[in-house]
Design an enzyme around this catalytic site. Structure first.
Site, PDB file in Angstrom:
ATOM      1  N   GLY A  50       4.230   2.655   1.263  1.00 36.33           N
ATOM      2  CA  GLY A  50       3.282   3.558   1.913  1.00 36.33           C
ATOM      3  C   GLY A  50       1.850   3.281   1.526  1.00 36.33           C
ATOM      4  N   CYS A  51       1.606   2.149   0.887  1.00 36.70           N
ATOM      5  CA  CYS A  51       0.240   1.812   0.506  1.00 36.70           C
ATOM      6  C   CYS A  51      -0.202   0.569   1.259  1.00 36.70           C
ATOM      7  CB  CYS A  51       0.139   1.526  -0.978  1.00 36.70           C
ATOM      8  SG  CYS A  51       0.821   2.818  -2.008  1.00 36.70           S
TER       9      CYS A  51
END
Lengths: 144, 410
Positions: A50-51
Site C-alpha cells: 500500500g505504499c
C-alpha cells in the site's frame, strides 16, 4: 518516555516551524538520520503493501518492549517512519495498541493519513499495532 | 476566406473553471492530464441541462422525454462516429471507459476467436488495462500472451514484432501512445504488418485520441477504444470502435436489458449492433456531455490543438533538460503530451510530494504500467502530462519546483 510523551515532544518540535518547507526539511533530515535496518529485513516478508515507496518494517521483543526498525527507498517516507519509531519503539505492546495517533494531525501531516495517500502511513501504523498485538498474545501464552 | 486565428491559450483557459483555483496556497498548475483532463464549462452545462430537462430512459418509452433522450444519445453516437471517421454508427459501442472497452474485446473476441495454443501479442509499454484482460482470457483459453520488447530508446521493436507474427496469432493489442512515457507507437506499421498476416489489431487509444487525429478507416485498425474523461468529457463513458465483421461474430459480453431482441425462459435472441454490447441503462447524461466535449474540441480544431501541444511539449522537454540531473525517459523517441522524468536519484514519491506542495499536480509512481518501469529498472517516475490549456509559464513553474526539490534533497 511514554508514547504520549514522545508524541508531545514531536508536536513541540514541529511547532517551531512556520511554513511547510521547514517542516518537510526537518522530515527529510529525520529520514536521513533513520538508523538503517539490517539488509536481511529488506525482503518481501517485511515489506508493507500500500505504499508508493517501499517500506520495510521489522519488530523484535526486548525486555517486555517492542523494538521497531524500518527503512524506505523514499526520504520523506523514511522521515515519517522515523517519527513513528520515535513514538512506538521501546514501548510495551499494550501501549502501542492503545496509542493515540492524533499527533500526526497536530504536526500538520494529516494529508499523509488519508487512505488514498500512497505513502501508506496508515498501513505502517496498522502494521506496528499488529506486531504489538502478536507480541501481547505471545506474552500471555503460558510458558512451556 | 479562411482566416488563420492564433491559438489563444488565455482565452481557452477561461473555459475550464477548475483551472482557476489555489492549491496549497498557490495557483494551481494542472499537469496530470494523462490521468484525467479538466472539463470545459460547455460540458458541465450540457450535463446540468440534461438532468434539468430531458432526463429519461432511452430506447424504451414512447413518451416525449424518452424520445428526446434517445435522440440526443443516438446523435452523440453519430457524432463520435464522424469524429473518428467510422464507416457506420453501429460500429461505435458506448462503454464505461477504455478499460471497459478492452475488457469487452478481450472477453468477447477472445471467446469467439481464441483457442488453445492461440497467441495474443501486446507490447512491453502497455498500461495494466491492456495487459490484465488479455492475461485473464489467455489463461481461460490456454492461449499464450506474448510481449513485444522495446528498443534501447523505449520504442516498440518492429523487427522483433514482425518475427513474432505467425499463424497462431489471434490478435495484436497495442497502445497508441504510452501513458507512462508518452511514446507514440508506430500503429500504422503495426496494423499493416499484422494484416499482412491476417491478424486483427486493437488499438488502446486512451492517450492517442487526445493527441492525434484519429481516423479509424485510414488507420485500418479493427478495434479502437478510448475514454471520455481523458478527452475533456465526463467520467464513466468510453467508446469502442470495432469493425462490423468482427462485432457481428462476437458474442455479447454482458447480458441483461437493452441488448436483447426477445426473451423467453427457453431462449433469448440478441439485439443488433451496437445494442448487443450495450447492457442496461447507459450513462446518458455523460454520453451527452462527451458529445459536448467533442464539439468543443472541434471548435478549436484538432490540428491547432496538436500544433500547440507539440510546441509546449518541446519547450517543456528542453526546459527540464536544462536542469542538471534531470533525466527524461525515452528521450528522443517520438512523443506526445507526456514528460516522464527522474531527478538525480531522488525517489519520485519524494519529488512529487514537494511538487504538490508547490501547487503543481503531477503524477508519480509506475503510472499503472509496472512492467515498463521494471524494464527500465526504476521505481517509477515523475510524469508531467500536458493539455492544450497548459502554458509555458506553467512549465516554468515546474522548472522552479524541480530546482527546489533538488535543493531539499541534495
Amino acid at each position: 518516555m511514554t508514547v504520549n510523551e514522545s508524541a508531545q515532544k514531536i508536536v513541540e518540535e514541529f511547532g517551531m516551524f512556520d511554513d511547510w518547507m521547514d517542516k518537510y526539511n526537518y522530515l527529510i533530515d529525520m529520514g536521513k538520520s533513520l538508523p538503517l535496518i539490517d539488509e536481511k529485513f529488506k525482503n518481501e516478508k517485511y515489506l508493507i503493501s500500500g505504499c508508493q515507496s517501499r517500506v520495510w518494517l521489522s519488530a523484535e521483543m526486548e525486555d517486555g518492549e517492542v523494538v521497531f526498525k524500518a527503512d524506505s527507498d523514499a526520504v520523506i517516507t523514511k522521515g515519517i517512519v522515523n517519527l513513528l519509531i520515535r513514538v512506538f519503539s521501546h514501548q510495551p505492546p499494550e501501549d502501542i495498541i492503545d496509542a493515540d495517533i492524533s499527533f500526526i494531525d497536530k504536526i500538520g501531516l494529516k494529508e499523509h493519513l488519508s487512505p488514498t495517500r500512497s505513502n501508506g502511513l496508515m498501513s505502517m501504523i496498522k502494521q506496528m499495532k499488529l506486531y504489538a498485538v502478536v507480541f501481547k498474545t505471545k506474552m500471555k501464552e503460558p510458558s512451556a | 476566406m479562411y482566416q488563420q486565428v492564433a491559438f489563444d491559450v488565455s482565452k481557452i483557459r477561461k473555459d475550464f473553471p477548475a483551472l482557476h483555483q489555489e492549491v496549497n496556497g498557490k495557483s494551481l498548475v494542472y499537469l496530470d492530464n494523462a490521468a484525467t483532463s479538466q472539463k470545459p464549462q460547455a460540458v458541465i452545462d450540457s450535463i446540468l441541462k440534461y438532468y434539468t430537462t430531458i432526463n429519461s430512459n432511452v430506447h424504451r418509452g414512447v413518451h416525449s422525454l424518452s424520445r428526446q433522450a434517445t435522440e440526443a444519445f443516438e446523435e452523440a453516437r453519430k457524432h463520435f462516429q464522424r469524429f473518428i471517421n467510422a464507416e457506420h454508427a453501429r460500429e461505435v459501442i458506448i462503454t464505461k471507459g477504455a478499460t471497459d472497452s478492452i475488457n469487452l474485446v478481450a472477453h468477447s473476441f477472445g471467446s469467439a476467436y481464441l483457442k488453445e495454443g492461440s497467441e495474443v501479442i501486446i507490447s512491453a509499454l502497455e498500461h495494466h488495462a491492456n495487459i490484465v484482460p488479455w492475461q485473464v482470457i489467455c489463461e481461460q483459453k490456454g492461449a499464450r500472451l506474448r510481449v513485444i520488447p522495446l528498443t534501447e530508446n523505449s520504442e516498440i521493436d518492429l523487427e522483433v514484432f514482425a518475427s513474432m507474427l505467425n499463424e497462431k496469432t489471434a490478435i495484436v493489442a497495442i497502445g497508441h501512445i504510452s501513458n507512462a512515457l508518452g511514446v507514440i507507437n508506430p500503429v500504422k506499421e503495426i496494423i499493416r504488418l499484422s494484416h499482412n498476416n491476417n491478424v486483427p489489431v486493437m488499438i488502446d487509444g486512451a492517450q492517442g485520441i487526445v493527441h492525434e487525429n484519429v481516423d479509424v478507416q485510414d488507420l485500418d485498425c479493427d478495434f479502437y477504444c478510448f475514454s471520455s474523461h481523458k478527452f475533456y468529457g465526463p467520467m464513466g463513458v468510453g467508446i469502442l470502435y470495432g469493425k462490423e465483421k468482427f462485432l457481428e461474430k462476437m458474442p455479447p459480453y454482458q447480458t441483461g436489458g437493452e441488448m436483447i431482441e426477445s426473451v423467453t425462459f427457453d431462449k433469448t435472441t440478441y439485439n443488433e449492433l451496437p445494442f448487443k454490447f450495450e447492457t442496461g441503462t447507459p450513462n446518458v447524461a455523460d454520453v451527452i456531455g462527451f458529445d459536448a466535449a467533442i464539439s468543443y474540441i472541434e471548435n478549436i480544431g484538432m490540428e491547432e490543438i496538436m500544433a500547440y501541444e507539440n510546441e509546449l511539449l518541446a519547450h517543456g522537454i528542453s526546459t527540464l533538460k536544462n536542469i542538471d540531473g534531470v533525466r527524461i525517459l525515452a528521450d528522443g523517441a517520438p512523443k506526445a503530451g507526456v514528460i516522464s522524468f527522474l531527478i538525480d536519484d531522488i525517489h519520485p514519491f519524494d519529488a512529487g510530494t514537494i511538487i504538490d506542495k508547490l501547487g503543481i499536480a503531477v503524477r508519480t509512481g509506475h503510472h499503472c504500467a509496472q512492467p515498463v518501469m521494471d524494464l527500465l529498472k526504476i521505481p517509477g517516475s515523475v510524469r508531467a502530462s500536458l493539455a492544450f490549456y497548459n502554458t509555458t509559464e506553467e512549465i516554468d513553474r515546474l522548472h522552479e519546483a524541480i530546482k527546489i526539490v533538488k535543493q531539499m534533497f541534495g
